[in-house]
Design an enzyme around this catalytic site. Sequence first.
Site, PDB file in Angstrom:
ATOM      1  N   GLU A   1      -7.588   9.042   8.932  1.00 50.25           N
ATOM      2  CA  GLU A   1      -6.445   9.691   9.516  1.00 50.25           C
ATOM      3  C   GLU A   1      -6.151  10.983   8.708  1.00 50.25           C
ATOM      4  O   GLU A   1      -5.766  11.908   9.270  1.00 50.25           O
ATOM      5  CB  GLU A   1      -5.342   8.617   9.336  1.00 50.25           C
ATOM      6  CG  GLU A   1      -3.885   9.047   9.959  1.00 50.25           C
ATOM      7  CD  GLU A   1      -4.034   9.326  11.422  1.00 50.25           C
ATOM      8  OE1 GLU A   1      -4.840   9.053  12.174  1.00 50.25           O
ATOM      9  OE2 GLU A   1      -2.604   9.791  11.874  1.00 50.25           O
TER      10      GLU A   1
ATOM     11  N   THR B   1      -2.915  19.027  26.237  1.00 50.48           N
ATOM     12  CA  THR B   1      -3.260  18.322  24.825  1.00 50.48           C
ATOM     13  C   THR B   1      -3.169  16.941  24.813  1.00 50.48           C
ATOM     14  O   THR B   1      -3.614  16.337  23.837  1.00 50.48           O
ATOM     15  CB  THR B   1      -2.074  18.774  24.110  1.00 50.48           C
ATOM     16  OG1 THR B   1      -2.390  18.664  22.668  1.00 50.48           O
ATOM     17  CG2 THR B   1      -0.430  18.165  24.373  1.00 50.48           C
TER      18      THR B   1
END
Length: 566
Positions: free
Chosen positions: A427, A557
């Site tokens: 992440e 997006t």
Amino acid sequence: MPSFRRWGQSRLERKPESSFKFLAAVLVITFYLLIKEVQHPTEHVPFTAPRGAKIQHAQWRGTGNGHETRADSVKEAMQYTFRKYRENAWGFDDIRPVSGDPATSRNGWGAFIVDSASTLALMGLWDELSHSIEHILGIDFDVTEDLVDPFETTIRHLGGLLSLVDLYDAGLIPKHILHEEARDLILEHAVTLAQKLAPAYDTPTGMPWPRVDFDTEQGEPSPTFVFSDDPSKREYEHPVIGPARTGSSILENRVLTRLTGDAVYTKNSTLAWAPLVWTKWTTPWPGMADAPIDIMTGAPVARSRHWDRGHSSYYEYLFKITLLAPPTDPHLGLYKKRFLDSAYSLREHLSSRSAPTPKHTMQHLFIGRQDDKQFQNQQGHLACFAPGTILLAAKYYDQPSLRTFALALLEGCRHVYTSTPTNIGPETWSWTPNNSYSKPLFSPKSSRHEHEWTKTGFWSTQPAYKGRPEYVESLFYAWRITGEQRYRDWAWDAFTAMEKHCKAPFGYAQLADVWNEGEGNWVDTQESFWAAETLKYLWLTFTDVDTASLDTWVFSTEGHPFRMIR
Ligand SMILES: *[C@@H]1O[C@H](CO)[C@@H](O)[C@H](O)[C@H]1NC(C)=O
Ligand SMILES: *[C@@H]1O[C@H](CO)[C@@H](O)[C@H](O)[C@H]1NC(C)=O
């Protein structure tokens, strides 16, 4: 001219008959056009730019280049994801992929169904799609128990609905799956939802409230905002917002304006990002927004400056709007300048090569962040969207040096994937900047960090994998734009790793730690972007290159394709 005459003469000499026919034909056509002109005076023809854009790899012509067995493997992963959700959590926002429990994370309208529909449509999973459409037609967007996040709801729900309409209008959804009246109802749903979101834009600047209460029809600050008369108790005087939240509605609202003819949607979205695009607060780095921003004044109230989480999709839309807006849009020149300025600023000020380590001499390009005066040597998975968007813009605006930059960033994202035992990237991660003159903000803090850093040149600061799409999204752009097979191979590596480590009894789980190959690594969460984006981009990378061509479609997006109509 002379060559034309010569050609005419030789034709006359050689074939008097055919030249007579030719002259006669010209006379007939001229006469016809004169009559027609009298009947229907030609109107002034407005300027129209050519349809589409030349973005995909130039050597390809039309269809082909599909790797169908790989595409089918990804499609099977989508069918599995859908089936498990359908059997165990139908109508809920999400399913928990390990326990099979339903989850309500986004106002309870069935986020998974709305968000995954455009993936089903592209893959041609018609049985699944008809089931989803039935649910979608029954959603009541007036009813929700929670505050609504206009950003998430615009990109997931509004974008998902509008994409279905566009896919239908482009002839990609058969009429027995979605008939004309159902298409109109979906568009009506989109309008209803946009009207429910409208109070978000009711601020002095037009920048949106971070939340909307659908019952009171009022905007609300984000739940973490502290109201207090005592300045020492509150962080900011007024509610604030980040660039992504305020600057990622213009694609969806442009499409809504095109489909309804109502200009208010585009107008409100333009006002929402105006303080970023037409900024009067000069930032030291051209094109880069300082954040967060006070929604009442439009002024930045801190100096967070980057392309990572919370900022990323503003830059994405700053480019992509150019592909969606009509060529007569008076702002296109400014959008181009702001985008290119910000991309060059990103390269100049935030990109950073990792220093070699005793065991890893290769260096990799990453992008960090700036906070007040401090450079932060940390990148998030979300920032791996940047190579894809920059490649797209580099092709469209013909900027070879940005293309080189984008491909180097993509190699950096690839490196964090291939360095871990699961072959999936973390992440967030840090590195020792090769170009650092001062002490870097982050340095390895544990023996684990030390170990990872020595071996790979970076260490994970948050080792989770959340099912995110950004890396494979950028690989999709790289494949479709460069035509180089290796980007497809990298996508296959990523897919096989996800298949091996994330596939769980009820879907695809997130991972607690990408450095852990063993048991107990699953996190019982599957966000709707797994089906909306990650699987969609992977499948599009392997299927026929003419499917959702970048010359005619723009992806939001959230991965929803919109038609490039101009
Ligand atoms: C547009 O913004 C105005 C405020 O400027 C607001 O009153 C209106 O409800 C918004 N409409 C939509 C459809 O967003
Ligand atoms: C930067 O990298 C070069 C090798 O490319 C190396 O010689 C130099 O020592 C590095 N500088 C820092 C500060 O790590």
